[in-house]
Enzyme design. Structure first.
Site, mmCIF file in Angstrom:
data_model
loop_
_atom_site.group_PDB
_atom_site.id
_atom_site.type_symbol
_atom_site.label_atom_id
_atom_site.label_comp_id
_atom_site.label_asym_id
_atom_site.label_seq_id
_atom_site.Cartn_x
_atom_site.Cartn_y
_atom_site.Cartn_z
ATOM 1 N N CYS A 1 37.324 13.107 19.627
ATOM 2 C CA CYS A 1 36.838 14.036 20.769
ATOM 3 C C CYS A 1 35.486 13.342 20.251
ATOM 4 O O CYS A 1 33.746 14.362 21.409
ATOM 5 C CB CYS A 1 36.703 15.377 20.372
ATOM 6 S SG CYS A 1 37.236 15.900 18.362
ATOM 7 N N ASP B 1 39.375 20.204 14.837
ATOM 8 C CA ASP B 1 40.386 21.006 13.554
ATOM 9 C C ASP B 1 42.112 20.185 13.480
ATOM 10 O O ASP B 1 42.245 20.703 13.018
ATOM 11 C CB ASP B 1 40.118 22.413 14.700
ATOM 12 C CG ASP B 1 39.429 23.203 14.343
ATOM 13 O OD1 ASP B 1 38.694 22.928 13.752
ATOM 14 O OD2 ASP B 1 39.418 23.494 15.246
ATOM 15 N N CYS C 1 34.247 18.780 19.392
ATOM 16 C CA CYS C 1 35.214 19.286 19.296
ATOM 17 C C CYS C 1 35.161 21.105 19.060
ATOM 18 O O CYS C 1 33.877 21.145 19.265
ATOM 19 C CB CYS C 1 35.770 18.557 17.958
ATOM 20 S SG CYS C 1 37.497 19.126 17.479
ATOM 21 N N ASP C 2 36.166 21.425 18.728
ATOM 22 C CA ASP C 2 36.360 22.943 19.165
ATOM 23 C C ASP C 2 35.063 23.915 18.575
ATOM 24 O O ASP C 2 34.511 24.562 19.049
ATOM 25 C CB ASP C 2 37.508 23.603 18.088
ATOM 26 C CG ASP C 2 38.398 23.485 19.314
ATOM 27 O OD1 ASP C 2 38.436 22.353 20.080
ATOM 28 O OD2 ASP C 2 40.335 23.433 18.394
ATOM 29 N N LYS C 3 34.849 23.588 17.026
ATOM 30 C CA LYS C 3 33.318 24.262 16.809
ATOM 31 C C LYS C 3 32.329 23.718 17.245
ATOM 32 O O LYS C 3 31.245 24.005 16.865
ATOM 33 C CB LYS C 3 33.336 24.516 14.798
ATOM 34 C CG LYS C 3 34.640 25.680 15.022
ATOM 35 C CD LYS C 3 35.698 26.586 15.515
ATOM 36 C CE LYS C 3 36.817 26.953 15.137
ATOM 37 N NZ LYS C 3 37.261 25.613 15.939
ATOM 38 N N CYS D 1 41.052 17.221 23.334
ATOM 39 C CA CYS D 1 42.335 17.482 23.259
ATOM 40 C C CYS D 1 42.155 18.264 25.039
ATOM 41 O O CYS D 1 41.352 18.989 25.326
ATOM 42 C CB CYS D 1 42.927 19.273 22.769
ATOM 43 S SG CYS D 1 42.894 18.202 20.682
ATOM 44 N N GLU E 1 42.918 28.084 11.584
ATOM 45 C CA GLU E 1 44.043 28.957 12.573
ATOM 46 C C GLU E 1 45.270 28.484 12.258
ATOM 47 O O GLU E 1 46.017 27.209 11.026
ATOM 48 C CB GLU E 1 43.513 27.574 13.059
ATOM 49 C CG GLU E 1 42.159 27.577 14.317
ATOM 50 C CD GLU E 1 41.849 26.494 15.207
ATOM 51 O OE1 GLU E 1 42.953 25.769 15.787
ATOM 52 O OE2 GLU E 1 40.759 26.800 16.269
ATOM 53 N N SER F 1 44.998 28.124 17.399
ATOM 54 C CA SER F 1 44.320 27.073 17.875
ATOM 55 C C SER F 1 44.260 27.487 19.428
ATOM 56 O O SER F 1 45.515 28.395 20.129
ATOM 57 C CB SER F 1 45.143 26.232 17.960
ATOM 58 O OG SER F 1 44.681 25.155 18.791
#
Length: 577
Positions: free
Chosen positions: A56, A88, A129-131, A201, A453, A479
């Protein structure tokens, strides 16, 4: 774009470039090859979360170079810097996941400190990425500089046996393997093809959800979040983002001119109608907090409740981010929302135009496959639902995208676990029964610490074919790839003596996503008796370091699990110092 000489007398970079006293500072810039003209221009921070931790982030360095071209074309001097990110997918399922949410705060803090320390006048932030997405946006709003966000792009879907596959399939295949339904050779075959490129993702998991948020909120250029990371077209969006931030700087349009209560509501609408990640219920309040806006989990869930779900994306649906991009992306989604009056059209965007003006330019219509017409939604309410009751006085959240109404009510005896690892081991060994509500506590922001998560556990349940036969609740998170009847963000968390800390094996828990109820079959008197007997929070092994510090600073989940007082407590504006 013509270069316009900017008066730096009121810009932060004057502190490091203007006047005889700044000769030592300028000497450093000459050391890095800048010309006199470049030193005299506005300085634009080009912040990325580039690293080699996961796919990512791996393409962000390339895209940052394109952003710098755009900044230069607009008459600015780009200064690239990087910050951390915890990915993650790599951190999932072990102690490393405790670092994930804390990394959001570290990203925001380090970007803020870098901008302040070097007196940059504007920022283009790239995250993958996520955060890192909310962390970067939080820094922009906290600093209140002219800001443009750009997403690094999603991963391409893998292909196996003629079907698209994602990392979600790999997590669930682990459960299938443990249950004896999938051989190790088949698992290895899947793991080798599931993630074929750079990018985050591919489903509507947290990264793509927050990428959609960045567009809907106006911090990112329209349609910039959709193209997959390997597409060279991403570089064109990057160049345009660099040019756009110079226009915002010239017009003095700052992050908080863009991020308002109305634009946050627009973002929540897009999360709901795309069946986005429950983590948006954590990140939207945190972004709002930076602006001094009280936009809590309850407010987010209220919007989810009356927003139709009409975009068919994984994990609840069939398609991935690449498919949404090819169907017209967020602009077409928001155009559908506008048809039923669910878009605040007067919100300003990174283009300098209002969202209504941007939507007027969108010619494409819903394709009826990935993006359903809003008049014929997949379901009439959003893909994410807020819950409240005697088990969650401060609220909780559940993702119901792809679930039929009869699957959205569950009642059963509690099976209590004191942490995720205990639950995961029990699931692996099938030490649970049909019809039970698995309770995982002590995983909140302070109690974890870090609010992990639970994808490993939920994916194992799905892989065993038990995703619809049990429910799961936690004061931790899930998640964006989680599916099944899984309730997260239960507040107050166990660490603070919330009711989830008082539940015992066999207590009957009812989850009703249709009415928004989460309750345990205990009287207020019984809960009070148990609270009086409660021995206090569970001790953790984190008695020093970053997670110790995080656990002592972090606030309530419903407020975004933030670690400082936010915009309401400010006594100065960075841009005006």
């Amino acid at each position: 774009m013509l270069k316009v000489k900017t008066d730096k007398s009121r810009l932060p970079s004057r502190h490091v470039t203007e006047g005889p006293s700044r000769a030592p500072h300028r000497s450093y810039y000459y050391a890095m090859g800048l010309s006199e003209d470049e030193i005299a221009q506005p300085f634009v921070g080009v912040a990325t979360c580039w690293n080699e931790a996961a796919p990512c982030n791996i393409a962000l360095n390339r895209q940052a170079q394109a952003v710098k071209l755009g900044v230069k074309a607009g008459g600015g001097t780009p200064r690239e810097f990087t910050t951390i990110t915890v990915t993650d997918g790599i951190a999932m399922g072990h102690e490393g996941m405790r670092s994930s949410l804390a990394s959001r705060e570290a990203i925001a803090d380090t970007v803020e400190l870098t901008m302040r320390g070097h007196c940059y006048d504007a920022i283009v932030g790239l995250a993958g990425c996520d955060k890192s997405l909310p962390g970067m946006m939080m820094a922009m709003v906290r600093l209140n500089t002219p800001s443009v966000f750009i997403y690094g792009g999603s991963i391409l879907p893998g292909r196996l046996d003629g079907k698209d596959v994602t990392v979600q399939d790999v997590f669930e295949a682990v459960g299938q393997n443990q249950a004896g339904h999938l051989s190790e050779d088949a698992l290895r075959r899947l793991e080798r093809v599931a993630c074929p490129s750079a990018g985050a993702c591919g489903g509507q998991f947290t990264a793509n959800t927050m990428a959609c948020v960045s567009e809907a909120m106006g911090l990112a250029l329209p349609n910039s979040s959709g193209a997959p990371a390997p597409y060279e077209s991403r570089d064109q969006y990057a160049i345009a983002s660099g040019e756009a931030v110079m226009t915002l700087l010239e017009r003095d349009i700052r992050a908080r001119d863009i991020v308002t209560r109305k634009s946050l509501e627009n973002a929540a609408r897009v999360v709901a109608c795309t069946g986005g990640s429950t983590n948006a219920g954590l990140h939207l309040p945190a972004i709002a907090h930076e602006a001094g806006i009280e936009f809590l989990l309850d407010d987010v869930c209220e919007i989810f409740r009356d927003t139709p779900y009409f975009v068919d994306l994984k994990p609840g649906g069939q398609y991935v981010a690449k498919d949404l991009y090819e169907a017209g992306g967020v602009p077409v989604v928001m155009k559908e929302l506008r048809k039923i009056g669910l878009v605040h059209e007067d919100c300003i965007t990174a283009t300098g135009r209002r969202i209504g003006e941007e939507l007027d330019l969108v010619e494409r219509e819903a394709d009826g496959k990935v993006i359903h017409p809003v008049s014929a939604p997949i379901s009439k309410t959003g893909g994410v639902v807020g819950l409240r009751g005697n088990l969650a006085p401060e609220g909780a959240i559940v993702k119901v995208a792809g679930m039929d109404p009869d699957q959205q009510v569950f009642s059963g005896p509690a099976r209590v676990f004191e942490c995720e690892q205990d639950a995961f081991e029990a699931v692996q060994e099938r030490r649970y029964g049909d019809g039970e509500v698995i309770v995982i506590r002590n995983e909140g922001p302070a109690g974890g610490p870090g609010m992990r998560e639970m994808l490993s556990t939920t994916a194992a349940l799905s892989g065993q074919g038990m995703g619809r036969k049990v429910a799961l609740i936690t004061d931790g998170r899930f998640s964006g790839a989680t599916r099944g009847f899984c309730v997260g963000h239960v507040g107050p968390e166990a660490f603070h003596g919330g009711p989830i800390a008082l539940v015992r094996n066999g207590d009957v828990i009812t989850i009703n996503a249709l009415t928004g109820d989460l309750s345990v079959d205990l009287t207020e008197e019984a809960l009070a008796e148990r609270k009086a007997e409660w021995s206090g929070p569970r001790e953790t092994i984190y008695s020093s370091g970053a997670l110790w510090k995080y656990a002592r600073l972090v606030g309530e989940t419903r407020r975004g699990a933030v670690t400082h007082p936010g915009g309401q407590a400010e006594r100065h504006v960075y841009m005006d110092l």
